[in-house]
Design an enzyme around this catalytic site. Structure first.
Site, short mmCIF file in Angstrom:
data_model
loop_
_atom_site.label_atom_id
_atom_site.label_comp_id
_atom_site.label_asym_id
_atom_site.label_seq_id
_atom_site.Cartn_x
_atom_site.Cartn_y
_atom_site.Cartn_z
CG ASP A 24 -1.69 -1.28 1.39
OD1 ASP A 24 -2.24 -1.78 0.39
OD2 ASP A 24 -1.72 -1.81 2.52
CD GLU A 193 -9.12 -2.59 -1.13
OE1 GLU A 193 -9.48 -2.80 0.03
OE2 GLU A 193 -8.50 -3.43 -1.80
#
Length: 510
Positions: A24, A193
């Site tokens: 991420d 997301e």
């Protein structure tokens, strides 16, 4: 030292630029420096801080989060909790990192310089399932905003993005929030997301992935007003490449005006490796185009930036003075006495007495670093000074399943080489190879890691290197790639169980 990086030395680079589990990622330019942070989940210290001058050659310069909070919640391993998907920003001459803890809410920390000192975590919004937050300070209006996604496992909600007005000092949200993108209303979209929020060309932009980490795509959303309505487009997907997913990341513009996008690819036991993609804005309709017309690139020219020496995050360690390098993290919040400083070289770990000493997955005092994403050889030397019966120490490849090789003190006081493994079903350890006497309580340990993270273990008791057991296929933990680990432990009971020493930790290409 470190393994070779992505720089090919001829003005080009090969993806991934960070070939290990830097999950991420988010990226930021300040001046001529590029900064990156990534998820660290339940390991400590958390929030790694990486630096580059060319977006290809990266070094790990520290961590922003010394301990996870609340401290009591991370005294034991919580591999799938903690720090999820941080956002890195620079505002008001300070660096800011926001992240979501799916069990507690949205936190932020800030610092006057990238290397710190960083403030203690401040809870911006409490709640379960609040993940992937990203702030934006609008330089045109002076207003501040925040967008976040949802984890269905905690909230029962997913596939939507919620927006808030935020106090400009970053301490609180000013409204109850509004769903600004509902991907249930977009045909074929699911698991939206990881939003990253920007201002560009008079619009609000959200770059966010959908479709899942292994099979998804990267979307772009734009609107004239922060609260929408938003248009959308797919701007990066696998197509006919070998880069599955291409999942969440961040956009950065160089001082020279080039645009680049860093994102991750899920690669099983190797975790989430990081790719660098060229990016441009289309003339006319103004949408971003990432990669090679929306497909990930494998090899590409480097950004038009001053040449830099090849670099990659460190892996090797001599542990000078008993101190371990920045690449190491504990599997939970550390406690005093787990590692001892001393005047020489080498890591000295205490054989911590633990109720769960027969399962490395439950131990908070395992010192770990990321499994490299390419074939390599890992070597270290071990001396067991633990005197308590059952004291043991070793080198491990850790995941949902794990395998380790090392030394164990027997009830009669002798030390034996042992090789153990545990399957991913949560069952106990079993022998992976026969135990052998270890004269002097010393051994050289080696793991050869080949394609597909297949690991072959070796030992040297003073008469040459010998293989032990069958090949072990490394596995990830939930959300986390496999880890290399060093540990020392002993069964629960009274008294000090002694120490174990590790020297010359090396990770080399075959």
């Amino acid at each position: 030292m470190s393994l070779p990086g992505a720089d090919l030395g001829d003005g080009t680079y090969a993806n991934p630029v960070l070939d290990a589990d830097w999950s991420d990622p988010d990226v930021l330019r300040v001046g001529d420096d590029y900064h990156l942070t990534a998820s660290s989940f339940g390991r400590a210290p958390g929030l790694p801080l990486l630096h580059s001058r060319d977006l290809v050659n990266w070094t790990l310069v520290g961590h922003a989060l010394e301990r996870l909070e609340p401290d009591a919640g991370f005294r034991l391993p919580r591999h799938d909790r903690g720090v999820w998907a941080p956002a890195l920003r620079h505002h008001d001459d300070r660096f800011w990192i926001f992240w979501g803890d799916p069990d507690h809410g949205i936190f932020q920390i800030n610092a006057p310089a990238f290397r710190g000192p960083w403030t203690r975590p401040h809870l911006v919004k409490a709640g379960k399932g609040l993940i992937d937050p990203c702030p934006l300070w609008d330089e045109e209006t002076g207003e501040a905003y925040l967008v976040h996604a949802w984890a269905r496992s905690r909230s029962g909600v997913k596939n939507r993005l919620t927006g808030h007005r935020m106090h400009p000092d970053g301490t609180e949200l000013l409204d109850e929030g509004k769903v600004i993108v509902d991907a249930d209303r977009i045909p074929g979209w699911f698991t939206l997301e990881g939003p990253k929020l920007y201002r560009h060309d008079g619009r609000f932009w959200i770059l966010a992935p959908a479709g899942g980490v292994e099979t998804g795509w990267q979307g772009a959303f734009r609107a004239r007003d922060f609260f929408g309505p938003y248009e959308y487009r797919v701007v990066l997907e696998q197509k006919d490449t070998g880069v599955n997913g291409p999942h969440q990341g961040g956009w950065v513009r160089t001082r020279q005006g080039e645009d680049w996008f860093l994102h991750f690819q899920q690669r099983g036991a190797y975790g989430r490796v990081v790719h660098l993609q060229p990016m441009r804005w289309e003339d006319g309709d103004g949408w971003p185009v990432i990669g090679d017309d929306g497909a990930p690139v494998a090899v590409h020219r480097k950004p038009a930036l001053p040449p830099q020496p090849p670099a990659a995050p460190a892996t090797d360690d001599d542990f000078p003075g008993g101190r371990y390098g920045r690449q190491w993290q504990w599997t939970a919040n550390p406690r005093d006495g787990w590692a001892t400083h001393h005047s020489g070289d080498g890591l000295r770990l205490t054989c911590v007495r633990s109720q769960g000493a027969d399962d490395l997955r439950t131990l908070p005092h395992v010192l770990t670093q990321r499994l490299p994403g390419r074939p390599c050889t890992v070597e270290t030397e071990l001396r067991l000074d633990g005197t308590g019966p059952g004291a043991r120490a070793g080198l491990a490849v850790l995941g949902d399943a794990y395998c380790w090789i090392g030394l164990r003190r027997e009830g009669d006081g002798t030390v034996r080489l042992v090789h153990r493994f545990a399957e991913g079903d949560g069952g106990g350890e079993r022998d992976a190879g026969p135990a052998r006497p270890a004269p002097g309580g010393r051994v050289g340990l080696r793991v050869e890691i080949g394609a597909g993270a297949r690991c072959r273990f070796f030992y040297d008791l003073g008469d040459g290197l010998r293989p032990s057991g069958q090949v072990f296929a490394a596995t990830p933990w939930r959300w986390v790639g496999a880890l290399l680990g060093l540990f020392a432990c002993a069964p629960a009971g009274p008294g000090h169980a002694g120490t174990a020493g590790f020297t010359r930790f090396r990770v080399t290409a075959p």
